[in-house]
Design a protein around this motif. Structure first.
Motif, PDB file in Angstrom:
ATOM      1  N   CYS A  68       0.862  -1.178   0.000  1.00 52.16           N
ATOM      2  CA  CYS A  68       0.000   0.000   0.000  1.00 52.16           C
ATOM      3  C   CYS A  68       0.898   1.228   0.000  1.00 52.16           C
ATOM      4  O   CYS A  68       1.778   1.366   0.848  1.00 52.16           O
ATOM      5  CB  CYS A  68      -0.915   0.005   1.220  1.00 52.16           C
ATOM      6  SG  CYS A  68      -1.896   1.512   1.346  1.00 52.16           S
ATOM      7  N   LEU A  69       0.675   2.134  -0.931  1.00 50.64           N
ATOM      8  CA  LEU A  69       1.489   3.334  -1.009  1.00 50.64           C
ATOM      9  C   LEU A  69       1.045   4.398  -0.009  1.00 50.64           C
ATOM     10  O   LEU A  69       1.756   5.365   0.217  1.00 50.64           O
ATOM     11  CB  LEU A  69       1.448   3.897  -2.432  1.00 50.64           C
ATOM     12  CG  LEU A  69       2.012   2.971  -3.504  1.00 50.64           C
ATOM     13  CD1 LEU A  69       1.811   3.572  -4.875  1.00 50.64           C
ATOM     14  CD2 LEU A  69       3.469   2.680  -3.254  1.00 50.64           C
ATOM     15  N   GLY A  70      -0.109   4.200   0.616  1.00 49.35           N
ATOM     16  CA  GLY A  70      -0.586   5.153   1.596  1.00 49.35           C
ATOM     17  C   GLY A  70       0.009   4.920   2.974  1.00 49.35           C
ATOM     18  O   GLY A  70       0.462   5.837   3.644  1.00 49.35           O
ATOM     19  N   GLU A  94      -3.865  -5.199 -10.201  1.00 50.83           N
ATOM     20  CA  GLU A  94      -3.438  -4.043  -9.416  1.00 50.83           C
ATOM     21  C   GLU A  94      -4.572  -3.031  -9.221  1.00 50.83           C
ATOM     22  O   GLU A  94      -4.718  -2.446  -8.155  1.00 50.83           O
ATOM     23  CB  GLU A  94      -2.250  -3.370 -10.088  1.00 50.83           C
ATOM     24  CG  GLU A  94      -1.644  -2.255  -9.287  1.00 50.83           C
ATOM     25  CD  GLU A  94      -0.359  -1.743  -9.911  1.00 50.83           C
ATOM     26  OE1 GLU A  94       0.467  -1.218  -9.162  1.00 50.83           O
ATOM     27  OE2 GLU A  94      -0.184  -1.878 -11.141  1.00 50.83           O
ATOM     28  N   ARG A  95      -5.408  -2.851 -10.215  1.00 55.07           N
ATOM     29  CA  ARG A  95      -6.467  -1.843 -10.108  1.00 55.07           C
ATOM     30  C   ARG A  95      -7.563  -2.238  -9.129  1.00 55.07           C
ATOM     31  O   ARG A  95      -8.334  -1.401  -8.694  1.00 55.07           O
ATOM     32  CB  ARG A  95      -7.059  -1.556 -11.474  1.00 55.07           C
ATOM     33  CG  ARG A  95      -7.939  -2.667 -11.991  1.00 55.07           C
ATOM     34  CD  ARG A  95      -8.593  -2.272 -13.277  1.00 55.07           C
ATOM     35  NE  ARG A  95      -7.924  -2.995 -14.340  1.00 55.07           N
ATOM     36  CZ  ARG A  95      -8.418  -3.129 -15.541  1.00 55.07           C
ATOM     37  NH1 ARG A  95      -9.536  -2.539 -15.855  1.00 55.07           N
ATOM     38  NH2 ARG A  95      -7.788  -3.816 -16.449  1.00 55.07           N
ATOM     39  N   ARG A  98      -7.283  -2.905  -2.812  1.00 54.96           N
ATOM     40  CA  ARG A  98      -7.648  -1.820  -1.903  1.00 54.96           C
ATOM     41  C   ARG A  98      -7.073  -2.130  -0.531  1.00 54.96           C
ATOM     42  O   ARG A  98      -7.177  -3.246  -0.052  1.00 54.96           O
ATOM     43  CB  ARG A  98      -9.162  -1.690  -1.800  1.00 54.96           C
ATOM     44  CG  ARG A  98      -9.795  -1.201  -3.070  1.00 54.96           C
ATOM     45  CD  ARG A  98     -11.302  -1.145  -2.901  1.00 54.96           C
ATOM     46  NE  ARG A  98     -11.936  -0.542  -4.039  1.00 54.96           N
ATOM     47  CZ  ARG A  98     -12.275  -1.194  -5.137  1.00 54.96           C
ATOM     48  NH1 ARG A  98     -12.024  -2.468  -5.243  1.00 54.96           N
ATOM     49  NH2 ARG A  98     -12.866  -0.566  -6.129  1.00 54.96           N
ATOM     50  N   CYS A 102      -6.373   1.830   5.129  1.00 50.96           N
ATOM     51  CA  CYS A 102      -6.529   3.167   4.548  1.00 50.96           C
ATOM     52  C   CYS A 102      -7.991   3.448   4.184  1.00 50.96           C
ATOM     53  O   CYS A 102      -8.468   4.578   4.320  1.00 50.96           O
ATOM     54  CB  CYS A 102      -5.644   3.324   3.326  1.00 50.96           C
ATOM     55  SG  CYS A 102      -3.888   3.343   3.695  1.00 50.96           S
ATOM     56  N   PHE A 110      -9.835   2.995  -0.832  1.00 52.87           N
ATOM     57  CA  PHE A 110      -8.565   3.620  -1.174  1.00 52.87           C
ATOM     58  C   PHE A 110      -7.768   2.645  -2.030  1.00 52.87           C
ATOM     59  O   PHE A 110      -7.483   1.532  -1.596  1.00 52.87           O
ATOM     60  CB  PHE A 110      -7.806   3.965   0.107  1.00 52.87           C
ATOM     61  CG  PHE A 110      -6.550   4.764  -0.131  1.00 52.87           C
ATOM     62  CD1 PHE A 110      -6.618   6.064  -0.590  1.00 52.87           C
ATOM     63  CD2 PHE A 110      -5.311   4.206   0.113  1.00 52.87           C
ATOM     64  CE1 PHE A 110      -5.470   6.797  -0.808  1.00 52.87           C
ATOM     65  CE2 PHE A 110      -4.160   4.931  -0.099  1.00 52.87           C
ATOM     66  CZ  PHE A 110      -4.240   6.232  -0.558  1.00 52.87           C
ATOM     67  N   LYS A 111      -7.403   3.051  -3.249  1.00 54.98           N
ATOM     68  CA  LYS A 111      -6.841   2.118  -4.214  1.00 54.98           C
ATOM     69  C   LYS A 111      -5.429   2.488  -4.672  1.00 54.98           C
ATOM     70  O   LYS A 111      -5.157   2.446  -5.849  1.00 54.98           O
ATOM     71  CB  LYS A 111      -7.736   2.022  -5.441  1.00 54.98           C
ATOM     72  CG  LYS A 111      -9.105   1.517  -5.171  1.00 54.98           C
ATOM     73  CD  LYS A 111      -9.842   1.234  -6.447  1.00 54.98           C
ATOM     74  CE  LYS A 111     -10.224   2.487  -7.170  1.00 54.98           C
ATOM     75  NZ  LYS A 111     -11.053   2.271  -8.324  1.00 54.98           N
ATOM     76  N   ARG A 112      -4.538   2.832  -3.782  1.00 53.40           N
ATOM     77  CA  ARG A 112      -3.165   3.101  -4.201  1.00 53.40           C
ATOM     78  C   ARG A 112      -2.289   1.950  -3.763  1.00 53.40           C
ATOM     79  O   ARG A 112      -1.854   1.871  -2.631  1.00 53.40           O
ATOM     80  CB  ARG A 112      -2.663   4.400  -3.592  1.00 53.40           C
ATOM     81  CG  ARG A 112      -3.288   5.605  -4.227  1.00 53.40           C
ATOM     82  CD  ARG A 112      -2.783   6.878  -3.651  1.00 53.40           C
ATOM     83  NE  ARG A 112      -1.341   6.929  -3.606  1.00 53.40           N
ATOM     84  CZ  ARG A 112      -0.648   7.663  -2.746  1.00 53.40           C
ATOM     85  NH1 ARG A 112      -1.271   8.380  -1.856  1.00 53.40           N
ATOM     86  NH2 ARG A 112       0.665   7.667  -2.774  1.00 53.40           N
ATOM     87  N   SER A 113      -2.050   1.019  -4.648  1.00 56.29           N
ATOM     88  CA  SER A 113      -1.227  -0.131  -4.313  1.00 56.29           C
ATOM     89  C   SER A 113      -0.195  -0.362  -5.411  1.00 56.29           C
ATOM     90  O   SER A 113      -0.310   0.161  -6.520  1.00 56.29           O
ATOM     91  CB  SER A 113      -2.090  -1.382  -4.144  1.00 56.29           C
ATOM     92  OG  SER A 113      -2.698  -1.700  -5.376  1.00 56.29           O
ATOM     93  N   HIS A 114       0.802  -1.144  -5.058  1.00 53.23           N
ATOM     94  CA  HIS A 114       1.860  -1.469  -6.004  1.00 53.23           C
ATOM     95  C   HIS A 114       2.153  -2.958  -5.884  1.00 53.23           C
ATOM     96  O   HIS A 114       2.310  -3.471  -4.776  1.00 53.23           O
ATOM     97  CB  HIS A 114       3.107  -0.651  -5.688  1.00 53.23           C
ATOM     98  CG  HIS A 114       4.175  -0.785  -6.718  1.00 53.23           C
ATOM     99  ND1 HIS A 114       4.077  -0.225  -7.971  1.00 53.23           N
ATOM    100  CD2 HIS A 114       5.354  -1.441  -6.688  1.00 53.23           C
ATOM    101  CE1 HIS A 114       5.171  -0.521  -8.661  1.00 53.23           C
ATOM    102  NE2 HIS A 114       5.946  -1.260  -7.910  1.00 53.23           N
TER     103      HIS A 114
END
Length: 137
Positions: A68-70, A94-95, A98, A102, A110-114
């Motif tokens: 998670c980039l958050g 990836e899209r 969640r 976060c 919240f969907k900022r993942s890598h």
């Protein structure tokens, strides 16, 4: 007078070749997954092209490690419960990732993942998360 059936004449050879073909597919899938994981860990991507979901499962990689980039948490997602066709490339997952922590904090998904790597086991004390470079902890 009877003759030998085709099963008794050719059956053993057909089964042996089918087994060799399955082993070759498993080895090819394993090498494709290892190459993708090495590219993701060494160069941080690109995630495309990636092996298919079915190829990863065939090679023995049961989990996908996601960051998670958050909140910088690493989690493993079991690939055998993903409700997508087995022909879906890994990078398309990836899209849909969640972060639960976060999402609860913000009140919306919240969907900022890598994507990090394909793994055979979950993250545990004996098998820690993957590192991107030697200095990362």
């Amino acid at each position: 007078m009877g003759s030998k059936s085709r099963e008794s004449i050719y059956g053993g050879a057909v089964r042996a070749k089918a087994e060799r073909a399955a082993d070759a597919r498993r080895a090819a899938d394993r090498l494709a997954c290892e190459a993708w994981t090495a590219r993701m860990l060494a160069f941080h991507g690109p995630a495309q092209p990636s092996p298919a979901l079915g190829d990863a499962l065939n090679a023995g990689y049961r989990y996908l490690e996601v960051k998670c980039l958050g909140c910088d948490t690493h989690q493993t997602v079991p690939l055998d419960i993903v409700r997508r066709p087995k022909t879906t490339p890994i990078h398309e997952l990836e899209r849909y990732m969640r972060c639960k922590l976060c999402s609860e904090q913000r009140g919306y998904p919240f969907k900022r993942s890598h994507l990090i790597a394909l793994r055979a086991t979950k993250i545990s004390a004996n098998d820690p998360r993957s590192t991107w470079w030697p200095g990362e902890r």
